[in-house]
Write an enzyme that holds these catalytic residues in place. Structure first.
Site, short mmCIF file in Angstrom:
data_model
loop_
_atom_site.label_atom_id
_atom_site.label_comp_id
_atom_site.label_asym_id
_atom_site.label_seq_id
_atom_site.Cartn_x
_atom_site.Cartn_y
_atom_site.Cartn_z
CG ASP A 375 -5.05 105.69 -33.99
OD1 ASP A 375 -5.15 106.91 -34.26
OD2 ASP A 375 -5.68 105.01 -33.01
CB ILE A 376 -2.25 105.31 -29.33
CG1 ILE A 376 -1.15 105.89 -29.67
CG2 ILE A 376 -2.10 104.69 -28.06
CD1 ILE A 376 0.10 104.82 -30.12
CD GLU A 418 -5.95 108.99 -30.88
OE1 GLU A 418 -7.07 108.78 -30.91
OE2 GLU A 418 -5.87 110.23 -30.86
#
Length: 497
Positions: A375-376, A418
């Site tokens: 996950d960003i 994201e």
């Protein structure tokens, strides 16, 4: 008989293709704007302004977003906040108008307020027909605040057809619906189509013809003025019985059909979408074969078997050529269904199907398998600081970086927002950890230009014989959660938690 069979097959296939493209286009539009809406509703300032009925503050935050979205897509005509009693709180498209009670006319908004669930549907408004997405709005405590709505003019869907595919699409509105729209929008271009419908922003004169080949004007009457009704072959008959029709006039052959009736949330008809596809490519070849056949009958005794065989082969080649084009279109449709429209990698449905299949193989042959979810970090800050366009660019660049980093045997997809997932087949936990570290390091070292330093948190889980696709994803997600809460920009293995 063979000609009729082949033509019927092609016509039905064209209708099937148009139907798939139409519904996939609606689905893609809904997914795109639902993602945008969720990002807006994740903004704490937006929620606080809405909860506190601070219209001025809410407008100052969301007006620039609406302007950017409408500049990107001029067909986006509505961005609207509604209170939980279905009153207009803020129309970004008409900010000067607010406070009016819409509960008697906006059944879609009523339903969202009642069920607290999103609703996606076509709905006729005062100024046109819109494909609308309405989402419930809640504060951090889970209290329902009201409804947020996007409205995209239906012509966006039709123009997508007209520009990107070999179809012409025409919107037909029920006359009672059209009268409401026309009262508020006198500039709308329209033609009377039949006793029940108007065609919007199109000129359908001379699309039909009588059997006598006299061109008819179908805008004045539901049938052509060519003697008796039996002598006419007008496209309004397609609307009456919803059957396929092939119309020929002015040396053009067109297939004309509808694939759906547009209905609102109350299941009341708004209108229909009429599709027209030019078949000159096929019918021109057929006409050549037919004319050649007539001549062949006259001089049959003087022609050799070779000539007849050549004509037949030419006919078969035409059918095969058209079939090849249909196969290409079907492959394109399959790609649209399985690929994420932004990053061009596997979407969630596709990658989940692959995971289920690979888990069955791993279980049957006792193979190793690992799942990597990342996950960003602080992606919301990127969107808030640099805007959604830069956020989308970051997601696309991450897809490119990871695609070039992972192995050919790995599967890569977008899990949502994201969050991304990598399926490493025949891979132990230790080897998956190496892949995960490469992914994290590649993203951290990449130059994202406008956005500053971008990092990601990664969770890794290894398949066990008791795992299902839900449990292994949950395990990797649990590891990801731990990576997030222990400093970010790191890789955590599930068994180490």
């Amino acid at each position: 008989m063979h000609h009729k069979f082949a033509l019927d097959l092609i016509v039905k296939e064209e209708k099937n293709i148009a139907s798939k493209i139409y519904y996939n286009t609606l689905k893609n539009v809904a997914q795109r704007y639902e993602s945008v809406a969720n990002n807006i509703l994740m903004n704490r300032e937006v929620l606080e302004a809405f909860e506190n009925y601070d219209r001025k503050k809410l407008s100052s935050i969301t007006a620039p977003i609406y302007k950017k979205l409408s500049d990107d897509n001029p067909y986006l005509k509505i961005m609207h906040f509604h209170t939980k009693d279905t009153r207009s709180f803020l129309r970004l498209h008409k900010p000067e108008k607010f406070g009016d009670d819409l509960s008697f006319i906006r059944h879609m908004i009523n339903k969202v307020n009642q069920t607290k669930n999103k609703v996606i549907a076509m709905e006729a408004g005062r100024y046109g027909v819109y494909y609308r997405l309405a989402l419930p709005v809640s504060n951090e405590k889970g209290d329902h605040l009201g409804v947020f709505e996007f409205g995209i003019n239906v012509n966006y869907i039709l123009d997508t057809f007209n520009q990107n595919y070999d179809f012409k699409s025409i919107l037909l509105l029920k006359k009672n619906i059209f009268k409401i729209i026309h009262e508020n929008n006198k500039n709308i271009t329209y033609s009377s189509y039949s006793n029940d419908y108007y065609s919007i922003e199109s000129d359908i004169n001379n699309i039909c013809a009588c059997k006598s080949t006299t061109i008819c004007n179908c805008t004045t009457s539901p049938v052509c003025n060519c003697g008796t009704d039996k002598d006419c072959n007008c496209i309004t008959s397609t609307i009456k019985d919803d059957k396929l029709a092939i119309i020929e006039n002015d040396k053009n052959s067109n297939i004309i059909f509808t694939i759906n009736t547009i209905k609102d949330i109350s299941n009341k008809e708004i209108g229909k979408v009429l599709f027209i596809k030019n078949l000159n490519y096929y019918t021109d070849e057929i006409n050549i074969v037919k004319n050649t056949s007539i001549i062949s009958v006259i001089i049959l005794l003087f022609l050799s078997f070779y000539l007849m065989r050549k004509i037949f082969n030419n006919y078969i080649n035409v059918i095969n050529s058209y079939q090849s084009k249909l196969e290409i279109k079907n492959r394109t449709l399959l790609k649209l269904v399985n690929v994420d429209h932004l990053t061009k990698i596997h979407n969630r449905k596709s990658i989940e199907t692959i995971l289920i299949k690979e888990l069955k193989i791993a279980k049957r042959y006792n193979h190793e398998l690992s799942v990597i979810i990342f996950d960003i970090d602080d992606f919301k800050n990127i969107n808030d600081t640099f805007g959604h366009n830069i956020g989308d660019k970051v997601l696309k660049n991450i897809a490119k970086v990871v695609t070039s980093t992972i192995r050919e045997s790995d599967y890569f997809g977008r899990w949502g927002g994201e969050e991304f997932i990598v399926i490493s087949t025949e891979t132990s936990l230790n080897n998956a950890l190496i892949v995960a570290e490469k992914i994290r390091e590649s993203i951290y070292k990449y130059d994202f230009e406008e956005a500053t330093q971008v990092s990601c948190s990664v969770g890794v889980a290894e398949y066990t014989s008791e795992d299902t696709h839900q449990t292994i994803v949950h395990n990797a997600d649990t590891a990801l959660y731990e990576a997030k809460h222990s400093g970010k920009n790191k890789v955590i293995v599930y068994k180490n938690i």
